[in-house]
Design a protein around this motif. Structure first.
Motif, PDB file in Angstrom:
ATOM      1  N   LYS A 125      -9.214  10.606   1.092  1.00  0.00           N
ATOM      2  CA  LYS A 125      -9.529   9.233   0.678  1.00  0.00           C
ATOM      3  C   LYS A 125      -8.349   8.277   0.825  1.00  0.00           C
ATOM      4  O   LYS A 125      -8.533   7.090   1.129  1.00  0.00           O
ATOM      5  CB  LYS A 125     -10.002   9.237  -0.781  1.00  0.00           C
ATOM      6  CG  LYS A 125     -11.271  10.021  -1.051  1.00  0.00           C
ATOM      7  CD  LYS A 125     -11.593  10.037  -2.528  1.00  0.00           C
ATOM      8  CE  LYS A 125     -12.793  10.899  -2.847  1.00  0.00           C
ATOM      9  NZ  LYS A 125     -14.040  10.357  -2.279  1.00  0.00           N
ATOM     10  N   GLU A 131      -8.878   0.958  -5.579  1.00  0.00           N
ATOM     11  CA  GLU A 131      -9.698   2.155  -5.432  1.00  0.00           C
ATOM     12  C   GLU A 131      -8.945   3.399  -5.886  1.00  0.00           C
ATOM     13  O   GLU A 131      -9.520   4.308  -6.493  1.00  0.00           O
ATOM     14  CB  GLU A 131     -10.148   2.307  -3.970  1.00  0.00           C
ATOM     15  CG  GLU A 131     -11.176   1.283  -3.532  1.00  0.00           C
ATOM     16  CD  GLU A 131     -12.427   1.312  -4.386  1.00  0.00           C
ATOM     17  OE1 GLU A 131     -12.954   2.424  -4.631  1.00  0.00           O
ATOM     18  OE2 GLU A 131     -12.871   0.241  -4.819  1.00  0.00           O
ATOM     19  N   SER A 165      -8.736  16.107  -1.707  1.00  0.00           N
ATOM     20  CA  SER A 165      -9.551  14.915  -1.933  1.00  0.00           C
ATOM     21  C   SER A 165      -8.730  13.640  -1.758  1.00  0.00           C
ATOM     22  O   SER A 165      -9.178  12.671  -1.137  1.00  0.00           O
ATOM     23  CB  SER A 165     -10.159  14.971  -3.332  1.00  0.00           C
ATOM     24  OG  SER A 165     -10.982  13.859  -3.575  1.00  0.00           O
TER      25      SER A 165
END
Length: 253
Positions: A72, A170, A68
């Motif tokens: 990202k 983020e 993941s």
């Protein structure tokens, strides 16, 4: 390493102690970790070394999280991969009670510009310690090391709170919503004034932690600030390392 071979493994060894040493090259410098234990008090049941970035690979304990993150934040994961951090995990059995104890030891990356990298290394180690503890009957845990992490760091927050607060990035938001410490830990080092004291840096960056069920019975007092100032920091004749020792008595019963 020469001292270790002579005093622990060699003919002139300290007979009451046993230990495990692992070294790794970082650039042109060899660094390492070592765990010692007293033969009369503990029996070694299991020992392994862990390359923390590996835990985020497809073969690692955190493969799904690593996948993941790579999707990202690919550039960030490159920083993880190129900074190999070595850790040790040792399972001991008390000769008095038969109780199992899992001991972790590491030396985390020092550069504060890569604090998020250090945080993920800490998470990988705690995850691995949790797996080993569960395998050995939910054994008690103690974690030690030079974490290169001050009290305002992500690593300190992760160790003491179990997770981190989101920041404006983020990546920080991802950490806060996704990552939680599988271990319930508490500090077992008291409140030292310093654990690192040099001419250009003075702070507490070394840790002793234990599981929340264990009791911290006593810790050594902080080193005398007068001695530190008199010798203009460490190393010195009084303090042979740039780090100051932390000694804790912990009741795991």
């Amino acid at each position: 390493k020469q001292w270790y071979q002579r005093r622990v493994r060699g003919k002139r060894r300290l007979p009451e102690y046993c230990g495990n040493l692992r070294t790794v090259m970082k650039g042109r410098t060899k660094v390492g970790c070592c765990i010692f234990y007293k033969r009369s008090q503990y029996q070694e049941l299991h020992y392994e070394t862990v390359e923390l970035p590996h835990e985020y690979s497809p073969e690692g304990s955190l493969a799904e999280l690593g996948k993941s993150l790579a999707e990202k934040f690919p550039e960030f994961m490159k920083d993880i991969a190129i900074r190999p951090i070595l850790s040790q995990i040792l399972v001991l059995k008390s000769t008095a009670t038969g109780q199992h104890l899992v001991v972790g030891n590491t030396h985390l990356f020092w550069n504060p510009e890569f604090a998020k990298v250090t945080f993920l290394h800490a998470h990988a180690l705690c995850t691995k310690l949790g797996e080993v503890s569960k395998k050995w009957g939910n054994a008690r845990v103690v974690l030690c090391g030079d974490m290169n992490s001050q009290s305002t760091s992500l690593v300190h927050e992760y160790f003491t709170c179990g997770r981190v607060q989101a920041d404006e990035t983020e990546l920080g938001k991802f950490f806060a919503s996704t990552i939680q410490n599988p271990l319930s830990l508490k500090l077992a080092r008291g409140n030292p004034n310093f654990t690192n004291y040099t001419s250009d840096f003075k702070d507490v960056i070394d840790y002793v932690l234990c599981d929340s069920q264990s009791e911290v019975v006593a810790v050594t007092p902080s080193s005398d600030i007068i001695d530190l100032e008199m010798n203009e920091g460490c190393p010195s004749e009084i303090f042979p390392s740039d780090h100051l020792p932390i000694i804790s008595d912990i009741d795991f019963s």
